[in-house]
Every structure is written in C-alpha cells, then in structure tokens.
Enzyme design. Structure first.
Site, PDB file in Angstrom:
ATOM      1  N   LYS A   1      -1.106  -9.021 -10.293  1.00  0.00           N
ATOM      2  CA  LYS A   1      -1.565  -9.827  -9.155  1.00  0.00           C
ATOM      3  C   LYS A   1      -0.690 -11.079  -8.988  1.00  0.00           C
ATOM      4  CE  LYS A   1      -4.964  -7.050  -8.015  1.00  0.00           C
ATOM      5  NZ  LYS A   1      -4.874  -6.191  -6.816  1.00  0.00           N
TER       6      LYS A   1
ATOM      7  N   TYR B   1      -3.341  -6.588 -15.535  1.00  0.00           N
ATOM      8  CA  TYR B   1      -3.945  -6.804 -14.210  1.00  0.00           C
ATOM      9  C   TYR B   1      -3.506  -8.158 -13.657  1.00  0.00           C
ATOM     10  CZ  TYR B   1      -7.583  -6.948 -10.598  1.00  0.00           C
ATOM     11  OH  TYR B   1      -8.263  -7.025  -9.397  1.00  0.00           O
TER      12      TYR B   1
ATOM     13  N   SER C   1      -6.413 -11.209  -6.415  1.00  0.00           N
ATOM     14  CA  SER C   1      -7.610 -11.482  -7.232  1.00  0.00           C
ATOM     15  C   SER C   1      -7.497 -12.899  -7.775  1.00  0.00           C
ATOM     16  CB  SER C   1      -7.631 -10.485  -8.400  1.00  0.00           C
ATOM     17  OG  SER C   1      -8.497 -10.916  -9.416  1.00  0.00           O
TER      18      SER C   1
HETATM   19  N1  LIG Z   1     -14.070  -5.321  -7.149  1.00  0.00           N
HETATM   20  C1  LIG Z   1     -13.678  -6.475  -7.628  1.00  0.00           C
HETATM   21  O1  LIG Z   1     -14.441  -7.151  -8.340  1.00  0.00           O
HETATM   22  C2  LIG Z   1     -12.305  -7.002  -7.266  1.00  0.00           C
HETATM   23  C3  LIG Z   1     -12.028  -8.342  -7.548  1.00  0.00           C
HETATM   24  C4  LIG Z   1     -10.773  -8.841  -7.226  1.00  0.00           C
HETATM   25  C5  LIG Z   1      -9.823  -8.027  -6.641  1.00  0.00           C
HETATM   26  N2  LIG Z   1     -10.104  -6.724  -6.393  1.00  0.00           N
HETATM   27  C6  LIG Z   1      -9.045  -5.891  -5.802  1.00  0.00           C
HETATM   28  O2  LIG Z   1      -9.551  -5.185  -4.692  1.00  0.00           O
HETATM   29  C7  LIG Z   1      -8.804  -3.981  -4.498  1.00  0.00           C
HETATM   30  C8  LIG Z   1      -9.757  -2.819  -4.301  1.00  0.00           C
HETATM   31  O3  LIG Z   1     -10.507  -2.645  -5.490  1.00  0.00           O
HETATM   32  P1  LIG Z   1     -12.011  -2.116  -5.529  1.00  0.00           P
HETATM   33  O4  LIG Z   1     -12.790  -3.125  -6.288  1.00  0.00           O
HETATM   34  O5  LIG Z   1     -12.465  -1.692  -4.186  1.00  0.00           O
HETATM   35  O6  LIG Z   1     -11.799  -0.853  -6.495  1.00  0.00           O
HETATM   36  P2  LIG Z   1     -12.296   0.679  -6.402  1.00  0.00           P
HETATM   37  O7  LIG Z   1     -13.713   0.746  -5.934  1.00  0.00           O
HETATM   38  O8  LIG Z   1     -11.956   1.251  -7.731  1.00  0.00           O
HETATM   39  O9  LIG Z   1     -11.366   1.287  -5.265  1.00  0.00           O
HETATM   40  C9  LIG Z   1      -9.977   1.406  -5.483  1.00  0.00           C
HETATM   41  C10 LIG Z   1      -9.387   2.288  -4.412  1.00  0.00           C
HETATM   42  O10 LIG Z   1      -7.975   2.360  -4.644  1.00  0.00           O
HETATM   43  C11 LIG Z   1      -7.597   3.739  -4.787  1.00  0.00           C
HETATM   44  N3  LIG Z   1      -6.488   3.855  -5.706  1.00  0.00           N
HETATM   45  C12 LIG Z   1      -6.430   3.529  -7.023  1.00  0.00           C
HETATM   46  N4  LIG Z   1      -5.231   3.827  -7.528  1.00  0.00           N
HETATM   47  C13 LIG Z   1      -4.502   4.362  -6.517  1.00  0.00           C
HETATM   48  C14 LIG Z   1      -3.200   4.897  -6.412  1.00  0.00           C
HETATM   49  N5  LIG Z   1      -2.377   4.954  -7.473  1.00  0.00           N
HETATM   50  N6  LIG Z   1      -2.792   5.370  -5.211  1.00  0.00           N
HETATM   51  C15 LIG Z   1      -3.612   5.345  -4.131  1.00  0.00           C
HETATM   52  N7  LIG Z   1      -4.864   4.844  -4.170  1.00  0.00           N
HETATM   53  C16 LIG Z   1      -5.302   4.377  -5.347  1.00  0.00           C
HETATM   54  C17 LIG Z   1      -8.868   4.438  -5.286  1.00  0.00           C
HETATM   55  O11 LIG Z   1      -8.849   5.846  -5.013  1.00  0.00           O
HETATM   56  P3  LIG Z   1      -8.320   6.925  -6.114  1.00  0.00           P
HETATM   57  O12 LIG Z   1      -8.843   6.483  -7.443  1.00  0.00           O
HETATM   58  O13 LIG Z   1      -8.868   8.223  -5.634  1.00  0.00           O
HETATM   59  O14 LIG Z   1      -6.840   6.881  -6.047  1.00  0.00           O
HETATM   60  C18 LIG Z   1      -9.916   3.717  -4.471  1.00  0.00           C
HETATM   61  O15 LIG Z   1      -9.990   4.242  -3.175  1.00  0.00           O
HETATM   62  C19 LIG Z   1      -7.911  -3.847  -5.743  1.00  0.00           C
HETATM   63  O16 LIG Z   1      -6.588  -4.229  -5.439  1.00  0.00           O
HETATM   64  C20 LIG Z   1      -8.522  -4.819  -6.735  1.00  0.00           C
HETATM   65  O17 LIG Z   1      -7.581  -5.318  -7.665  1.00  0.00           O
HETATM   66  C21 LIG Z   1     -11.320  -6.196  -6.696  1.00  0.00           C
END
Ligand SMILES: NC(=O)c1ccc[n+]([C@@H]2O[C@H](COP(=O)([O-])OP(=O)(O)OC[C@H]3O[C@@H](n4cnc5c(N)ncnc54)[C@H](OP(=O)(O)O)[C@@H]3O)[C@@H](O)[C@H]2O)c1
Length: 269
Positions: free
Chosen positions: A156, A152, A139
């Site tokens: 990262k 967070y 991120s």
């Molecule tokens: N969206 C943004 O704005 C953004 C920006 C920068 C970086 N990111 C990064 O992108 C990645 C994906 O995030 P997202 O935005 O797609 O979030 P999301 O929609 O909340 O999806 C997160 C996924 O990770 C799974 N997860 C969470 N904790 C887990 C655990 N302990 N074990 C296994 N699976 C787990 C969740 O399923 P369960 O809850 O069922 O486990 C879900 O499938 C993350 O690493 C995040 O830091 C996101």
C-alpha cells in the site's frame, strides 16, 4: 443527471466486498461497469445479475500482466473507452516477517501493487482521452506500517508513492489521480488473507459486525471520486492513526505495538 451517467468505470476485484458494493452503487447511478476477479464461478454469478449492457465481468488475475491487458482491451471493445479506473483488487496477509516465506511478500506485492500498475498501464491512454480518473484503493496500512502485515503495508505504501508520481506526471492533462483508504470494513479480506506459508484462509480476529459496511465504504468512495478528492481516509480510527503517525511517529510505534501484542509480548492480531 448523475455524474456517473454513461461513464465507463473499471473496478478490479468486483466479485466480493468493497468492489462488489461499488458495482451495486455505481450501476444504479447510470455507470457502465467492467470488473474482474480470479474465481470464475463468482464472476459468472455476478454477470448473471446484470445485463451485458451494464456490466462486463471477466475472470482475470491482476498479478498477470497479459491477463490485465486482455481484460482492459475487452472492456474497451465492449464499452468503447474508459472514464474511471478503480484499482481495488487486493489481498491481505497475517504473519510476522521472521516466520514468513518471502513468497508471501512477493505475492501480495504482485497483486496489490503490480496489479494496479498493469491495469493502469493499459487503461491510461483511454482515460487520458476522456480526462478521467485513476483511483487506488489503499489502506491506513499505506500510511502506517502494521506488525504482522509487513507485505500488505509495503504494497500500500508502494501504491501510494506510485500514484503520487503518476498524479504529478499527469498534472496538466486533466486526468485526476487519487487514493482512498478504507478503515476496517466488512468483507472477505481477512478470510482470504495469506498465512506465513502463503496459504489463504483462517478466521477473522475482528468482529465483522462492528466494522463499517462495504456499502457505506463504497458510498464514501463514489462521493470522493465525484468531488475529485486527492485522498480519502475512512473511519475515526483510520484518521487518528494517520494523524498521530505523522505528528508523533514514535508514539505511534508504541500504540501500534500495544494494539497488536498482548502484555506478554505475544503477537495476537
Ligand atoms: N476490508 C477492509 O477492512 C479493507 C481495509 C482497507 C483497505 N482495503 C482494501 O480494499 C480493497 C478491496 O478489499 P475487500 O476488503 O473488499 O476484500 P475482499 O472482500 O477479499 O475482495 C477482494 C476482491 O479482489 C479480488 N481479487 C483478489 N486477488 C485478485 C487478483 N489477483 N486478481 C483479480 N482480483 C483479485 C477478489 O476476487 P478473487 O479472490 O476471486 O480473485 C475479490 O473480488 C483491497 O485493495 C484492500 O486492500 C480493505
């Protein structure tokens, strides 16, 4: 033929957001995908959408080393090897450090950092054999510490430092190590973010409709993997943040403060 044809891609956290969009992008490109998440119902529903030949979905909490080992071993049994590992599973948090239980920091580090370490540990021998790719989904917060997101950001920064070490260790092996930094992207992450007591929930303070879609984010990530980029920083705001923080760190402190606090000095985001 697509670069991803018959490649085995492991995507942690594929039941929502960016991970789910990565699955929806990679399967039509010919990849075989293994994924995991904690919520059994979501994993079951996802598996129902695809045949077992294309998708291997399993409930697994990446913060648990033995569950990661079982997930990776069952992927190896199902598909015979792993070409690409995308360490995507992650959670966020929203609370000032002074007000928060230290449990919040521990939990976020266990999922966002150690989860990647565990999955990579068990997948790496096969990735080495196949001269594959290890990806970390980081991120902008991995370049610039953000207020109210200390755990967070820490997770990262740790992920990127660890991947940089790994990249250097594997320099002569043919394995490529990279990280990608989505900007603000539409997903469930802000709704699942932990509060000061470590409870998930709460409303997103951002207008999700104005953010990059998870599908667009996934397309950028897939292209970066194919091109074996070192890093990918997405969105204009993300790129500017990384650049200003590198060139003018104290200006970045002030700009970041102004973004997250109101004129009365109250933390608002
Ligand atoms: N969206 C943004 O704005 C953004 C920006 C920068 C970086 N990111 C990064 O992108 C990645 C994906 O995030 P997202 O935005 O797609 O979030 P999301 O929609 O909340 O999806 C997160 C996924 O990770 C799974 N997860 C969470 N904790 C887990 C655990 N302990 N074990 C296994 N699976 C787990 C969740 O399923 P369960 O809850 O069922 O486990 C879900 O499938 C993350 O690493 C995040 O830091 C996101």
């Amino acid at each position: 033929m697509s670069f991803f044809q018959d490649k085995v891609v492991v995507i942690t956290g594929g039941s929502d957001g960016i991970g789910k969009a990565l699955i929806e992008t990679l399967i039509p490109l010919g990849a075989k995908v293994a994924t995991c998440g904690r919520n059994h119902d979501k994993i079951y529903k996802l598996q129902m959408e695809y045949s077992h030949v294309l998708l291997h979905a399993m409930a697994c909490d990446v913060s648990n080393e033995q569950e990661c080992r079982r997930f990776i071993e069952s992927t190896l049994e199902t598909f015979g090897g792993i070409d690409i590992l995308i360490n995507n599973a992650g959670i966020s948090m929203r609370a000032l450090f002074l007000d928060s239980d230290t449990e919040v920091t521990r939990r976020v580090m266990e999922i966002n950092f150690l989860g990647a370490v565990y999955c990579t540990k068990y997948a790496l021998p096969s990735i080495l054999e196949r001269k594959g790719v290890v990806v970390g989904v980081s991120s902008t917060a991995g370049y610039r510490g953000l207020p109210g997101r200390s755990a967070y950001s820490a997770s990262k920064f740790a992920l990127q430092g660890w991947l940089e070490s790994l990249r250097t260790e594997l320099l002569k092996t043919g394995v490529h190590v990279m990280w990608v930094c989505p900007g603000f992207t539409t997903s469930n992450i802000r709704h699942a973010a932990l509060d000061s007591r470590g409870h998930a929930g709460g409303d997103s303070v951002l207008d999700e409709a104005k953010l990059m879609s998870a599908q667009e984010c996934a397309r950028h990530i897939v292209r970066a993997i194919e091109k074996r980029k070192r890093t990918l920083v997405l969105t204009f705001l993300g790129k500017v943040t990384v650049l200003i923080n590198k060139l003018y760190p104290s200006l970045a402190d002030r700009l970041t403060y102004n973004h997250y606090y109101n004129k009365k000095g109250e933390f608002v985001k």
